[in-house]
Structures are given as structure tokens and as C-alpha cells.
Design a protein around this motif. Sequence first.
Motif, PDB file in Angstrom:
ATOM      1  N   TYR A 287      65.141 -35.354  22.887  1.00 46.18           N
ATOM      2  CA  TYR A 287      66.530 -35.104  23.131  1.00 46.18           C
ATOM      3  C   TYR A 287      67.510 -35.238  22.350  1.00 46.18           C
ATOM      4  O   TYR A 287      67.674 -35.604  21.530  1.00 46.18           O
TER       5      TYR A 287
ATOM      6  N   GLN B 248      71.584 -22.124  24.677  1.00 50.15           N
ATOM      7  CA  GLN B 248      72.149 -23.353  25.427  1.00 50.15           C
ATOM      8  C   GLN B 248      73.223 -22.563  26.592  1.00 50.15           C
ATOM      9  O   GLN B 248      74.679 -22.570  27.469  1.00 50.15           O
ATOM     10  N   GLY B 249      72.321 -22.546  27.542  1.00 55.11           N
ATOM     11  CA  GLY B 249      72.249 -22.333  29.077  1.00 55.11           C
ATOM     12  C   GLY B 249      72.497 -20.619  28.882  1.00 55.11           C
ATOM     13  O   GLY B 249      72.764 -20.616  30.484  1.00 55.11           O
TER      14      GLY B 249
ATOM     15  N   THR C 296      70.210 -30.242  24.931  1.00 58.03           N
ATOM     16  CA  THR C 296      71.020 -31.502  24.746  1.00 58.03           C
ATOM     17  C   THR C 296      72.052 -31.488  25.695  1.00 58.03           C
ATOM     18  O   THR C 296      71.693 -29.770  26.438  1.00 58.03           O
ATOM     19  N   SER C 297      72.887 -32.050  26.619  1.00 59.78           N
ATOM     20  CA  SER C 297      72.788 -32.292  27.794  1.00 59.78           C
ATOM     21  C   SER C 297      73.700 -33.036  27.356  1.00 59.78           C
ATOM     22  O   SER C 297      73.401 -34.574  26.923  1.00 59.78           O
ATOM     23  N   GLN C 298      75.548 -33.235  28.303  1.00 56.47           N
ATOM     24  CA  GLN C 298      75.578 -34.658  28.345  1.00 56.47           C
ATOM     25  C   GLN C 298      75.816 -34.741  29.697  1.00 56.47           C
ATOM     26  O   GLN C 298      77.103 -35.484  30.021  1.00 56.47           O
ATOM     27  N   LYS C 299      75.670 -34.770  30.282  1.00 58.92           N
ATOM     28  CA  LYS C 299      75.297 -34.466  31.750  1.00 58.92           C
ATOM     29  C   LYS C 299      75.096 -35.101  31.975  1.00 58.92           C
ATOM     30  O   LYS C 299      72.773 -35.162  31.981  1.00 58.92           O
TER      31      LYS C 299
ATOM     32  N   ARG D 208      71.464 -33.609  33.944  1.00 59.46           N
ATOM     33  CA  ARG D 208      70.629 -33.371  33.520  1.00 59.46           C
ATOM     34  C   ARG D 208      69.818 -33.457  32.648  1.00 59.46           C
ATOM     35  O   ARG D 208      68.430 -32.639  32.493  1.00 59.46           O
TER      36      ARG D 208
ATOM     37  N   ASN E 250      65.431 -32.174  33.068  1.00 59.49           N
ATOM     38  CA  ASN E 250      64.943 -31.455  31.628  1.00 59.49           C
ATOM     39  C   ASN E 250      63.583 -32.013  31.654  1.00 59.49           C
ATOM     40  O   ASN E 250      62.696 -31.553  31.535  1.00 59.49           O
TER      41      ASN E 250
END
Length: 273
Positions: free
Chosen positions: A21, A192-193, A230-233, A236, A240
Motif C-alpha cells: 500500500y 494513476q487510474g 495507492t488510494s485514499q478510498k 478501493r 485492490n
Amino acid sequence: MTVDARDLVLNNGVTIPQLGYGVFRVPVDEVQAQVEHAVASGYRHVDTAQAYGNEEGVGAAIRAVGRERVFVTTKLWNSDQGYEQALRTFEESRRRLGVDQVDLYLIHFPAPQRMLWAETWRAFEKLYADGAVRAIGVSNFKFPYLDRLLKVAEVVPAVHQIEVHPTYQQAELDALSRAHGLVVEAYSPLGQGTDLTSPVVAGIAAAHGVEAAHVILAWHLQRGRVALPTSQKPARIASNIQVGDLLLTGDELTAIDGLEAGLRTGEDIETFN
């Protein structure tokens, strides 16, 4: 720390969880909760950096979940390169993380404008010899900087962290790193998506009944890389890690390999200082 089939062995015998992460851009006031959530979701590897400004929050999360549950990476920033400065800065990072030993310490960028990477590496070798870190490596050291470092290094880097995703694979740098025994870590592993919308990826995801992110992460893992989404959600973050036992076919892996388009999302290290 337990070892499973998705761990890799570094060139010094240390094992590293293959899915980690990353906390790039995770706000200081959120990072502790996010890391705790990540560990609860199944992550055993957390990647931070001095430049992210959130080492203290990562450290608080490590204390909360238990040091033995987390393989922790941090990185030295450009402005603190140089032998003595690198040693001092490491101690600051170690204090913020609240750990006796860092699992992996990386030079974040070669910073070619400053040309201090060789003496910085000597400091890293001292930290490794002293047992302050379990493994040392580099990040963003594209050719010829990796080649130059290898010629002066007494300890060969264990890891090379670079931007890798389906539309930006850096195949030559990946191959050079592996040829010298470095494990390649992919940051921005999902572009990045942007790579999630690929029709090729979407088709493979539909065939397996999984999410597009799982397909790309499985591609990284099967290609032998460490992947650091990486994510702030929270949803998600938890999703992952559920790539689980997904195995892509040889044709599917080749199809994703064919998405290379030179679409870098990060900084150009030749101009970034």
C-alpha cells in the motif's frame, strides 16, 4: 512476519510482500487510519517517503497494528543527499516512523543536477552494515544512473522502484535492473487510474469476472514485480488486495504487454530536482 506465495526474496535473502500500500498523497491527518485499514484488509507492506510528509502517521499506524505485521519502506529526499546528511536524515525518518529498523530504504531520485548519489549510497551501505535497515535500494534511477551506481556500489541495491504500468512499462530499465539482481517495484501500477479504462484490460476483467484493477495488479505480480497501488478510498484500498489467486493466461499477459504507449504519469528525472 509470515511469508506467503506472493512474497519475493531480495538479493540479500530478505522477503518482501509483493503487493503493498503506497501512501503518496495520503493526507497527514488521514494516513494513520488508512494504513490501519490497509493492514486490516490484508496488506503487509507499506511504502512511504520523507517527501510525502506522512511518516509520523505511518509510524502511529505501525504501533497500533504491531510492528511485526508491517514491512515498511521509506525514501531519502533529494535535498538531503550526501554522506553525512543522509545519515542524519535517516535518523529523523526512523524517529518519525518509531521503529528500530527500517525494512527498506531507498534513494528517491538520482537528482543528477546535484550528483551526490554515490556518496549517498555509501551512507546507505553504512546503515545496512550497521543493521539500521534490512535492505537498501534506489528509485527512478534510469540508465545511465543505475549503471554508474552499480560500478561503484559495494552492496548491490536490492530494489529498484520505478513507474511501471501497462501504458508505460520501461521494459529496458526493468530488464537491466533484473539482470543485476534487483527486484523491480512498480509505483503508479494502475497508471494513476488511466489504464483501468483500456478495452484490453476490461475484456480480460470480464472474462474472469473481476475488476480491471485486479487484472493489472495480477499482471504485475505474474511478471515478478512488487506493485504499490495507492488510494485514499477505503473501499478501493480493500478491493485492490483482493487480487487473490487470479492467474492470467500467457495470451492475456502478452496482450497487456502490448499496451505500451510511453505514457509516463510521473516526473522526468532529467529535469526534476
